[in-house]
Design a protein around this motif. Sequence first.
Motif, short mmCIF file in Angstrom:
data_model
loop_
_atom_site.label_atom_id
_atom_site.label_comp_id
_atom_site.label_asym_id
_atom_site.label_seq_id
_atom_site.Cartn_x
_atom_site.Cartn_y
_atom_site.Cartn_z
N GLU A 23 -0.43 5.81 4.67
CA GLU A 23 0.10 4.73 5.49
C GLU A 23 -0.63 3.43 5.22
N ALA A 24 -1.96 3.52 5.04
CA ALA A 24 -2.74 2.32 4.72
C ALA A 24 -2.30 1.73 3.38
N MET A 25 -1.96 2.60 2.42
CA MET A 25 -1.46 2.13 1.12
C MET A 25 -0.14 1.37 1.29
N ARG A 26 0.73 1.90 2.14
CA ARG A 26 2.01 1.24 2.37
C ARG A 26 1.82 -0.15 2.97
N ILE A 27 0.88 -0.25 3.89
CA ILE A 27 0.61 -1.54 4.53
C ILE A 27 0.06 -2.53 3.50
N ALA A 28 -0.91 -2.06 2.70
CA ALA A 28 -1.50 -2.93 1.68
C ALA A 28 -0.44 -3.37 0.68
N GLU A 29 0.44 -2.45 0.30
CA GLU A 29 1.51 -2.75 -0.64
C GLU A 29 2.42 -3.85 -0.08
N ALA A 30 2.76 -3.73 1.19
CA ALA A 30 3.63 -4.72 1.83
C ALA A 30 2.95 -6.08 1.90
N LEU A 31 1.67 -6.09 2.24
CA LEU A 31 0.92 -7.35 2.33
C LEU A 31 0.85 -8.04 0.98
N LEU A 32 0.59 -7.28 -0.07
CA LEU A 32 0.48 -7.86 -1.41
C LEU A 32 1.82 -8.39 -1.90
N PHE A 33 2.90 -7.68 -1.61
CA PHE A 33 4.22 -8.14 -2.03
C PHE A 33 4.62 -9.42 -1.28
N ALA A 34 4.27 -9.50 0.00
CA ALA A 34 4.71 -10.62 0.82
C ALA A 34 3.88 -11.88 0.63
N SER A 35 2.67 -11.72 0.11
CA SER A 35 1.76 -12.87 0.00
C SER A 35 2.12 -13.77 -1.18
N ALA A 36 2.13 -15.07 -0.93
CA ALA A 36 2.40 -16.03 -2.01
C ALA A 36 1.17 -16.24 -2.88
N GLU A 37 0.00 -15.87 -2.39
CA GLU A 37 -1.24 -16.04 -3.13
C GLU A 37 -1.93 -14.69 -3.28
N PRO A 38 -2.75 -14.52 -4.33
CA PRO A 38 -3.53 -13.28 -4.46
C PRO A 38 -4.40 -13.06 -3.23
N LEU A 39 -4.62 -11.80 -2.86
CA LEU A 39 -5.40 -11.45 -1.67
C LEU A 39 -6.73 -10.85 -2.08
N SER A 40 -7.77 -11.18 -1.33
CA SER A 40 -9.09 -10.62 -1.58
C SER A 40 -9.26 -9.32 -0.82
N VAL A 41 -10.33 -8.61 -1.13
CA VAL A 41 -10.65 -7.38 -0.39
C VAL A 41 -10.84 -7.70 1.09
N ASP A 42 -11.49 -8.81 1.38
CA ASP A 42 -11.71 -9.19 2.78
C ASP A 42 -10.38 -9.48 3.49
N ASP A 43 -9.44 -10.13 2.77
CA ASP A 43 -8.13 -10.40 3.37
C ASP A 43 -7.45 -9.10 3.80
N LEU A 44 -7.51 -8.10 2.92
CA LEU A 44 -6.86 -6.83 3.21
C LEU A 44 -7.61 -6.04 4.27
N THR A 45 -8.94 -6.07 4.21
CA THR A 45 -9.74 -5.32 5.18
C THR A 45 -9.42 -5.76 6.61
N GLY A 46 -9.21 -7.05 6.79
CA GLY A 46 -8.94 -7.57 8.13
C GLY A 46 -7.57 -7.20 8.66
N ARG A 47 -6.67 -6.70 7.79
CA ARG A 47 -5.30 -6.42 8.23
C ARG A 47 -4.91 -4.95 8.07
N LEU A 48 -5.78 -4.16 7.48
CA LEU A 48 -5.53 -2.73 7.37
C LEU A 48 -6.16 -1.98 8.54
N PRO A 49 -5.74 -0.74 8.79
CA PRO A 49 -6.34 0.04 9.88
C PRO A 49 -7.85 0.12 9.72
N GLU A 50 -8.55 0.06 10.82
CA GLU A 50 -10.02 0.10 10.79
C GLU A 50 -10.50 1.38 10.11
N GLY A 51 -11.44 1.21 9.20
CA GLY A 51 -11.99 2.36 8.48
C GLY A 51 -11.29 2.68 7.19
#
Length: 235
Positions: A23-51
Amino acid sequence: METTDETVEVPASDTPQVPDHGEAMRIAEALLFASAEPLSVDDLTGRLPEGADVGAILEDLMALYAGRGVNLVRIAGRFAFRTASDLSFVLARDVVEQRKLSRAAMETLAIVAYHQPVTRAEIEEIRGVATSKGTLDTLLETGWIRLRGRRKAPGRPVTYGTTPHFLEHFGLDAIEDLPGLEELKGAGFMEGRVPSDLSVPVPSDDNALREDEDPLNQDDLFHPLELDEGETGAE
């Protein structure tokens, strides 16, 4: 013996729940597809499930898309989906043509990339010809180079360096990924007899100012490139 109907409460476990990797992979995939700019690890960490293990998620996504029409790639330390390099010809007609840089601008950009921090006078010394204000202005407008600071030398000339946008445009993860001498020879950029003492510097775009640089002041942001007295323009 008497019996009771009392319910015994079981203490909640203190062990945190591990988020579902799929499920976390699906969320990350959606975030990366929707973003107009490349995302950092910190960008993804703040929006993925904790842990969530962001590193493992990115590795799995890169492997999942490795053989597809789009690949997950790392650019300038961030992550984005890009068309597979072997299919770029398919989209060639749909690419918005950017203004082509002059030979002088390309040479200047290469010198800044490999020799940064570098001043205009140092660029001219390496190229062997004068460099016009317009050439540097053009590169600043593209967002590929930036003003770094001022050299601790007579006249306190401005120093130049590359930007993250330079890495993104040329598909580089880090400035160290620029080709070295052997790679340049292999690609045919250096033909004929190469001097034995020729070397290509190892580039660095560290944001920290060097010992021979002073920070810029507010006026530099508005008047960074005044022409030298008596200058009429150059290549």
